[in-house]
Design a protein around this motif. Structure first.
Motif, PDB file in Angstrom:
ATOM      1  N   LEU A  65     -78.465 -19.874  29.959  1.00  0.00           N
ATOM      2  CA  LEU A  65     -77.204 -20.349  30.527  1.00  0.00           C
ATOM      3  C   LEU A  65     -76.055 -19.918  29.620  1.00  0.00           C
ATOM      4  CD1 LEU A  65     -75.933 -22.187  32.789  1.00  0.00           C
ATOM      5  CD2 LEU A  65     -76.055 -24.049  31.124  1.00  0.00           C
ATOM      6  N   MET A  66     -75.037 -19.286  30.186  1.00  0.00           N
ATOM      7  CA  MET A  66     -73.843 -18.891  29.449  1.00  0.00           C
ATOM      8  C   MET A  66     -72.669 -19.723  29.948  1.00  0.00           C
ATOM      9  SD  MET A  66     -72.387 -16.808  27.193  1.00  0.00           S
ATOM     10  CE  MET A  66     -73.283 -15.260  26.984  1.00  0.00           C
ATOM     11  N   VAL A  67     -71.848 -20.224  28.997  1.00  0.00           N
ATOM     12  CA  VAL A  67     -70.717 -21.086  29.338  1.00  0.00           C
ATOM     13  C   VAL A  67     -69.487 -20.594  28.589  1.00  0.00           C
ATOM     14  CG1 VAL A  67     -69.881 -23.463  29.478  1.00  0.00           C
ATOM     15  CG2 VAL A  67     -72.353 -23.017  29.455  1.00  0.00           C
ATOM     16  N   LYS A  68     -68.320 -20.674  29.256  1.00  0.00           N
ATOM     17  CA  LYS A  68     -67.061 -20.438  28.545  1.00  0.00           C
ATOM     18  C   LYS A  68     -66.032 -21.458  29.030  1.00  0.00           C
ATOM     19  CE  LYS A  68     -65.105 -16.841  31.587  1.00  0.00           C
ATOM     20  NZ  LYS A  68     -64.717 -15.427  31.703  1.00  0.00           N
ATOM     21  N   ILE A  69     -65.144 -21.811  28.124  1.00  0.00           N
ATOM     22  CA  ILE A  69     -64.052 -22.738  28.441  1.00  0.00           C
ATOM     23  C   ILE A  69     -62.750 -22.062  28.022  1.00  0.00           C
ATOM     24  CG2 ILE A  69     -63.043 -25.008  28.020  1.00  0.00           C
ATOM     25  CD1 ILE A  69     -65.809 -26.061  27.455  1.00  0.00           C
ATOM     26  N   LEU A  70     -61.884 -21.831  28.991  1.00  0.00           N
ATOM     27  CA  LEU A  70     -60.632 -21.137  28.739  1.00  0.00           C
ATOM     28  C   LEU A  70     -59.455 -22.092  28.874  1.00  0.00           C
ATOM     29  CD1 LEU A  70     -61.177 -17.792  30.684  1.00  0.00           C
ATOM     30  CD2 LEU A  70     -61.611 -18.275  28.275  1.00  0.00           C
ATOM     31  N   ASP A  71     -58.439 -21.826  28.092  1.00  0.00           N
ATOM     32  CA  ASP A  71     -57.214 -22.632  28.133  1.00  0.00           C
ATOM     33  C   ASP A  71     -56.301 -22.085  29.218  1.00  0.00           C
ATOM     34  OD1 ASP A  71     -54.940 -24.071  27.731  1.00  0.00           O
ATOM     35  OD2 ASP A  71     -54.858 -23.753  25.552  1.00  0.00           O
ATOM     36  N   GLY A  72     -56.300 -22.747  30.367  1.00  0.00           N
ATOM     37  CA  GLY A  72     -55.446 -22.339  31.481  1.00  0.00           C
ATOM     38  C   GLY A  72     -54.234 -23.221  31.648  1.00  0.00           C
ATOM     39  N   ARG A  73     -53.871 -23.967  30.579  1.00  0.00           N
ATOM     40  CA  ARG A  73     -52.744 -24.897  30.712  1.00  0.00           C
ATOM     41  C   ARG A  73     -51.431 -24.190  31.025  1.00  0.00           C
ATOM     42  NH1 ARG A  73     -53.490 -28.266  25.273  1.00  0.00           N
ATOM     43  NH2 ARG A  73     -53.956 -26.129  24.564  1.00  0.00           N
ATOM     44  N   GLY A  74     -51.327 -22.930  30.611  1.00  0.00           N
ATOM     45  CA  GLY A  74     -50.109 -22.197  30.938  1.00  0.00           C
ATOM     46  C   GLY A  74     -49.976 -21.883  32.409  1.00  0.00           C
ATOM     47  N   VAL A  75     -51.083 -21.996  33.158  1.00  0.00           N
ATOM     48  CA  VAL A  75     -51.061 -21.706  34.593  1.00  0.00           C
ATOM     49  C   VAL A  75     -51.005 -22.990  35.412  1.00  0.00           C
ATOM     50  CG1 VAL A  75     -52.324 -20.638  36.496  1.00  0.00           C
ATOM     51  CG2 VAL A  75     -52.321 -19.564  34.232  1.00  0.00           C
ATOM     52  N   ASN A  76     -51.922 -23.923  35.101  1.00  0.00           N
ATOM     53  CA  ASN A  76     -51.983 -25.139  35.922  1.00  0.00           C
ATOM     54  C   ASN A  76     -52.192 -26.408  35.098  1.00  0.00           C
ATOM     55  OD1 ASN A  76     -54.681 -24.687  35.207  1.00  0.00           O
ATOM     56  ND2 ASN A  76     -55.442 -25.550  37.145  1.00  0.00           N
ATOM     57  N   GLY A  77     -51.970 -26.336  33.780  1.00  0.00           N
ATOM     58  CA  GLY A  77     -52.087 -27.538  32.953  1.00  0.00           C
ATOM     59  C   GLY A  77     -53.504 -27.955  32.668  1.00  0.00           C
ATOM     60  N   SER A  78     -54.492 -27.089  32.916  1.00  0.00           N
ATOM     61  CA  SER A  78     -55.892 -27.472  32.786  1.00  0.00           C
ATOM     62  C   SER A  78     -56.655 -26.492  31.901  1.00  0.00           C
ATOM     63  CB  SER A  78     -56.571 -27.521  34.166  1.00  0.00           C
ATOM     64  OG  SER A  78     -55.950 -28.442  35.017  1.00  0.00           O
ATOM     65  N   PHE A  79     -57.756 -26.996  31.340  1.00  0.00           N
ATOM     66  CA  PHE A  79     -58.776 -26.133  30.759  1.00  0.00           C
ATOM     67  C   PHE A  79     -59.783 -25.800  31.856  1.00  0.00           C
ATOM     68  CE2 PHE A  79     -57.056 -28.021  26.952  1.00  0.00           C
ATOM     69  CZ  PHE A  79     -57.143 -27.010  26.005  1.00  0.00           C
ATOM     70  N   TRP A  80     -60.245 -24.562  31.869  1.00  0.00           N
ATOM     71  CA  TRP A  80     -61.128 -24.073  32.917  1.00  0.00           C
ATOM     72  C   TRP A  80     -62.540 -23.899  32.375  1.00  0.00           C
ATOM     73  CZ3 TRP A  80     -57.550 -19.430  34.621  1.00  0.00           C
ATOM     74  CH2 TRP A  80     -56.337 -19.946  35.076  1.00  0.00           C
ATOM     75  N   VAL A  81     -63.522 -24.272  33.161  1.00  0.00           N
ATOM     76  CA  VAL A  81     -64.935 -24.155  32.801  1.00  0.00           C
ATOM     77  C   VAL A  81     -65.601 -23.114  33.699  1.00  0.00           C
ATOM     78  CG1 VAL A  81     -67.179 -25.324  32.763  1.00  0.00           C
ATOM     79  CG2 VAL A  81     -65.132 -26.504  31.929  1.00  0.00           C
ATOM     80  N   PHE A  82     -66.312 -22.180  33.073  1.00  0.00           N
ATOM     81  CA  PHE A  82     -67.098 -21.173  33.790  1.00  0.00           C
ATOM     82  C   PHE A  82     -68.522 -21.236  33.246  1.00  0.00           C
ATOM     83  CE2 PHE A  82     -62.788 -19.760  33.493  1.00  0.00           C
ATOM     84  CZ  PHE A  82     -62.497 -18.991  34.604  1.00  0.00           C
ATOM     85  N   TYR A  83     -69.502 -21.126  34.101  1.00  0.00           N
ATOM     86  CA  TYR A  83     -70.863 -20.950  33.607  1.00  0.00           C
ATOM     87  C   TYR A  83     -71.681 -20.123  34.583  1.00  0.00           C
ATOM     88  CZ  TYR A  83     -72.226 -24.962  36.605  1.00  0.00           C
ATOM     89  OH  TYR A  83     -72.448 -25.822  37.656  1.00  0.00           O
ATOM     90  N   GLY A  84     -72.598 -19.349  34.007  1.00  0.00           N
ATOM     91  CA  GLY A  84     -73.496 -18.517  34.787  1.00  0.00           C
ATOM     92  C   GLY A  84     -74.922 -18.718  34.317  1.00  0.00           C
ATOM     93  N   ALA A  85     -75.841 -18.866  35.257  1.00  0.00           N
ATOM     94  CA  ALA A  85     -77.219 -19.210  34.921  1.00  0.00           C
ATOM     95  C   ALA A  85     -78.145 -18.018  35.093  1.00  0.00           C
ATOM     96  CB  ALA A  85     -77.713 -20.356  35.802  1.00  0.00           C
ATOM     97  N   LEU A  86     -79.123 -17.933  34.213  1.00  0.00           N
ATOM     98  CA  LEU A  86     -80.207 -16.966  34.335  1.00  0.00           C
ATOM     99  C   LEU A  86     -81.525 -17.704  34.503  1.00  0.00           C
ATOM    100  CD1 LEU A  86     -77.877 -15.575  32.524  1.00  0.00           C
ATOM    101  CD2 LEU A  86     -79.584 -13.821  32.136  1.00  0.00           C
ATOM    102  N   THR A  87     -81.473 -18.890  35.079  1.00  0.00           N
ATOM    103  CA  THR A  87     -82.652 -19.720  35.312  1.00  0.00           C
ATOM    104  C   THR A  87     -82.466 -20.484  36.601  1.00  0.00           C
ATOM    105  OG1 THR A  87     -84.025 -21.506  34.403  1.00  0.00           O
ATOM    106  CG2 THR A  87     -81.669 -21.648  34.012  1.00  0.00           C
ATOM    107  N   ASP A  88     -83.572 -20.827  37.247  1.00  0.00           N
ATOM    108  CA  ASP A  88     -83.491 -21.691  38.421  1.00  0.00           C
ATOM    109  C   ASP A  88     -84.081 -23.065  38.137  1.00  0.00           C
ATOM    110  OD1 ASP A  88     -86.161 -21.078  38.319  1.00  0.00           O
ATOM    111  OD2 ASP A  88     -86.368 -20.609  40.450  1.00  0.00           O
ATOM    112  N   LEU A  89     -84.227 -23.405  36.853  1.00  0.00           N
ATOM    113  CA  LEU A  89     -84.651 -24.758  36.498  1.00  0.00           C
ATOM    114  C   LEU A  89     -83.530 -25.756  36.765  1.00  0.00           C
ATOM    115  CD1 LEU A  89     -86.562 -24.494  33.094  1.00  0.00           C
ATOM    116  CD2 LEU A  89     -87.502 -24.698  35.390  1.00  0.00           C
ATOM    117  N   LYS A  90     -83.920 -26.997  36.953  1.00  0.00           N
ATOM    118  CA  LYS A  90     -82.938 -28.070  37.023  1.00  0.00           C
ATOM    119  C   LYS A  90     -82.341 -28.257  35.632  1.00  0.00           C
ATOM    120  CE  LYS A  90     -82.501 -33.017  38.116  1.00  0.00           C
ATOM    121  NZ  LYS A  90     -81.382 -33.180  37.198  1.00  0.00           N
TER     122      LYS A  90
END
Length: 891
Positions: free
Chosen positions: A690-715
């Motif tokens: 599992l890869m995760v990144k958190i970007l500072d998007g406060r300059g766009v909409n006042g929020s931090f953004w969460v992205f993740y991509g999975a290489l597994t189909d486990l729960k």
């Protein structure tokens, strides 16, 4: 193959089959695979199985079945094994004497162990060659004998002059009539004894002045005996007797020119009059019964021996074992692990793979990837990949005691600057540990604590065995700090108020805690307890924890009042060896102990519970935290990291808990890659899940953004905590599903979420880097020439091309993570967009498998080429959707 069934169940089941066996369980602690090495106190090789060897270490018994190429923990983790023995007529029987618990026995070649005698702690243990249940043990005030396989023991009385201060060496002749020999005595003199009836009766055959040194018997000639001359006096030589010790002749050549001590004599099985000797100056060999000796140390560490002091020399020799016929020789070094020679000692190779027997006494974390550990007798080791691999860094730590590293401190303003406190004094490195220089004017003081002033790292405090010293010029000069003169058992400095010092002085004060508000100029007593360790809350100077016997004490008013919480089993007393406060969640506190593992509190020290799952050794020497949110434990079996924690974007703490279809579960193992991105593996370090990144998007909409991509189909459940606001987000992936996600309103600084209307329907990745993309745009066809990354032993070339809704396009820049995994960035190195792995599934269905997970909602084309066959596979990500997938029939 039914792909629908694969999607729901087979992915997990087949990966489990390929990667591991046994029952899965949740682990609180993750072994960081090293560092490898350790102090070896004994080696035995079964004659019937010369490819097998057992070594006794300070971290248990290790075993090899491939002639030393690989080692694994056979049993008794964390136990300090003083001696090890095998029984010639009982294949599979191994004895190990622990200096902590007593005598252990295995009847199945080390697979399982039973404590057969809790009272016997012997550094010298030997079995009778013809009577399988007869054992002799020393030292002690008396020699001891067992005739029931070690369960019961009787003291053996030696004949006059009865100088039985301690039995130094005991051995049996391996050939009839199986005479036994023992060296016994003390500082007033040691005598050599012989028994001709299996150790029942003994008579003195040589009365010595001071020490007689080790004794050994020839493996072919029954009455040929070897012993060393008086140790501690140069030159050293050996003496040989051919009549069972009645008369002796000196060797005609010395063992080196500056040696003072012969540690071991090791005759070669099945070869008459061939033997090896280990000294503090190296290993020597004789082929004529000890008459002449020649060096046999090429390839052994030149500085692996003593530098001159009596105690150091007496502990710095090699353990030895030889296979029948001199086909292989094993040597165990002080702190540096196992070495092997296959040419009669002419050349040696270090073989430490899997030998995680180095006690880790200090941990310093520069960042998530770069770690340093200080070890007992092994010096300093560095890892540049989060603990997956380690390399020794002890040039300049040129003696056994200088490599006994008790503490480490890294300069936060310059990570290449490190300080190391050792048994002798302290050292400094300005090149990341590559070389070390003596930086203290107080020789022969043990330096057990080093702290740097967080306001000015040039100010260094050192807690020593004779008081507190201070340097204001980065270790160039030092001065005693008045008012603290005894041995320092703990030392802490407040990160919030650098002049605020806490010292536990173990002299006349009885280990009470003292506090200084002015950098050590004046002191006041802060509590009445005996304190082994002290830590200060990083967020406030008023909260302080100290550890003592089975208890943790806490003050929330700067040391004026205290509360006490007992930890550990009722009625069990043990020393709290270390304390650490979670660097992100300060209500979480961890306490390490000598012999009872680790305990944790999540309520600021009010209640405590064991936290031992996954921890091999109960002997915890140190705990340390990192600014990235990790907690590390240094144990007798190497270094461990607390599972489930990773901090991204300086404020978000992430953890992942996974579960299989069968119900097994555990924590994901975190590895940070960039300040904003990291990944988790579940089972093996090379198998990214599992890869995760958190970007500072406060300059766009006042929020931090969460992205993740999975290489597994486990729960799995991904939990992210905003440590600034306390907000928590949990993202759950159902069993049998492989998917990624983008959440552009994940965390806000304000109480209410900001509007995201301005983003509209555009992909959020376009918001991040559209302008940059246009500057570096390339036609999508450029993917044909892109270098990409190579995976799975460089067989598969992986390339990515991307396009934006506005028509810009380009190629991803690949970065390898593991042998099977890598990632691509599109707009900037810190912004990971796609992660890919190619694993070998041929053992399951004859195919290589492809997994990919997106942290972007841009359109992308993933191209993978099998360089061996020329086969090509293309996978496409849909615009506006973070697309992940896998292909179990790819190649």
């Amino acid at each position: 193959m039914n792909r629908g069934r694969i999607k729901n169940r087979v992915v997990w089941a087949v990966v489990a089959l390929l990667l591991f066996s046994g029952v899965l369980r949740a682990a609180d602690w993750i072994a960081l695979k090293g560092p490898e090495g350790g102090r070896i106190t004994g080696i035995v090789v079964p004659q019937e199985s010369p490819a097998t060897a057992f070594v006794a270490t300070g971290a248990g018994v290790f075993k090899t079945t491939d002639s030393g190429a690989n080692w694994s923990l056979s049993g008794l983790p964390g136990e300090e094994i003083g001696s090890i023995a095998i029984v010639p007529l009982q294949p599979g029987v191994v004895y190990a004497s622990s200096l902590h618990s007593g005598l252990w026995k295995s009847t199945n070649s080390g697979s399982t162990w039973n404590l057969v005698n809790a009272g016997l702690r012997s550094p010298s243990l030997v079995g009778h060659p013809a009577q399988p249940d007869t054992l002799l043990a020393g030292p002690g005030p008396f020699l001891k004998r067992s005739t029931d396989g070690g369960t019961t023991w009787e003291e053996v009385t030696l004949s006059a002059p009865l100088r039985q201060a301690g039995t130094a060496t005991v051995t049996f002749s391996p050939v009839p009539p199986y005479d036994a020999y023992a060296v016994s005595g003390g500082w007033g003199g040691q005598d050599l004894y012989r028994s001709t009836d299996g150790g029942v009766n003994w008579s003195v055959i040589w009365a010595g002045y001071r020490f007689t040194g080790p004794v050994a018997t020839d493996t072919v000639e029954p009455h040929t005996v070897y012993r060393a001359n008086i140790p501690g006096l140069a030159p050293v030589y050996t003496q040989t007797s051919t009549d069972g010790g009645l008369t002796w002749s000196n060797s005609s050549s010395q063992l080196g020119t500056n040696n003072y001590w012969i540690h071991n004599l090791c005759p070669v099985p099945n070869l008459a009059r061939v033997l090896y000797a280990s000294t503090q100056g190296g290993i020597f060999k004789s082929t004529d019964g000890g008459s002449t000796w020649f060096p046999a140390s090429s390839g052994l560490p030149a500085s692996g021996f003593g530098s001159g002091s009596f105690n150091e020399i007496s502990q710095s020799g090699f353990s030895l074992a030889v296979t029948p016929g001199d086909t292989a020789v094993y040597a165990g070094a002080a702190g540096q692990g196992a070495f092997k020679s296959t040419d009669g000692g002419q050349q040696w190779q270090q073989n430490n793979r899997g030998l995680t027997a180095l006690p880790v006494q200090a941990v310093a974390s520069v960042n998530d990837r770069v770690l340093y550990v200080g070890t007992r007798y092994g010096g300093v080791y560095r890892s540049e990949d989060g603990g997956a691999h380690w390399s020794a860094r002890y040039e300049g730590l040129d003696s056994l005691w200088s490599r006994d590293v008790r503490c480490l401190a890294a300069d936060p303003s310059n990570p290449a600057v490190l300080y190391a406190g050792t048994t002798r004094t302290s050292y400094k490195s300005t090149n990341g540990g590559d070389t070390w220089d003596l930086k203290a004017p107080y020789p022969y003081r043990t330096t057990s604590h080093l702290v740097l002033d967080p306001r000015d790292p040039r100010t260094v405090y050192a807690g020593t065995s004779t008081g507190l010293v201070k340097s204001t010029d980065a270790g160039e000069t030092w001065a005693n700090v008045p008012g603290v003169w005894g041995a320092i058992s703990s030392l802490g400095i407040s990160p919030a108020a650098p002049y605020d010092l806490f010292v536990s002085e173990g002299g006349s004060s009885g280990g009470a805690l003292f506090r200084s508000w002015d950098g050590g100029a004046s002191w006041v007593r802060a509590n009445p307890f005996w304190n082994h360790v002290v830590v200060i809350d990083p967020s406030t100077t008023k909260t302080i924890y100290t550890g003592s016997e089975s208890a943790v004490h806490k003050s929330t008013d700067g040391g004026q009042t205290w509360t006490t919480s007992t930890i550990g089993p009722p009625g069990v007393n043990f020393a709290v060896s270390s304390l650490v406060i979670d660097p992100v969640q300060t209500q979480s506190v961890y306490a390490g102990s000598y012999g009872n593992g680790i305990f944790s509190s999540t309520d600021g020290g009010v209640t405590w519970a064991p936290l031992d799952s996954g921890l091999l050794s109960p002997w915890v020497n140190t705990l340390a935290g990192s600014t990235a949110g990790h907690v590390y434990a240094g144990t007798n079996n190497g270094v461990f990291r607390l599972a489930g924690g990773m901090t991204l974007n300086t404020r978000f703490k992430l953890s992942v808990r996974w579960q299989t279809p069968e119900g097994a579960s555990g924590w994901g193992h975190p590895v940070a890659v960039t300040p904003d991105s990291g990944y988790f593996y579940f089972f093996e370090p090379q198998n990214l899940e599992l890869m995760v990144k958190i970007l500072d998007g406060r300059g766009v909409n006042g929020s931090f953004w969460v992205f993740y991509g999975a290489l597994t189909d486990l729960k799995y459940d991904l939990t992210i905590i905003d440590t600034q606001t306390g907000a928590i987000k949990m993202y759950s992936n159902p069993q049998g599903t492989q998917a990624g996600r983008v959440d552009v309103a994940a965390f806000q600084d304000a109480a209410e979420a900001s509007s995201i209307a301005e983003i509209g329907d555009q992909p959020v990745s376009l918001i991040i880097g559209e302008a940059l993309a246009r500057r570096r745009a390339k036609p999508l066809a450029a993917i044909e020439q892109a270098a990409g990354i190579l995976l799975n032993h460089d067989r598969f070339q992986v390339e990515v091309g991307w396009t934006t809704p506005g028509g810009s396009s380009g190629t991803g820049t690949g970065v390898g993570l593991t042998s099977d995994s890598g990632y691509f960035w599109f707009f900037g190195p810190d912004n990971i967009e796609l992660v890919v792995k190619v694993i070998d599934g041929r053992g399951a269905n004859g195919r290589f498998w492809v997994f990919y997970g997106a942290l972007t909602d841009l359109h992308y084309t993933l191209k993978i080429t099998d360089k061996q066959t020329g086969a090509v596979r293309l996978y496409e990500g849909q615009p506006g959707v973070p697309t992940s997938g896998y292909d179990l029939e790819a190649f």
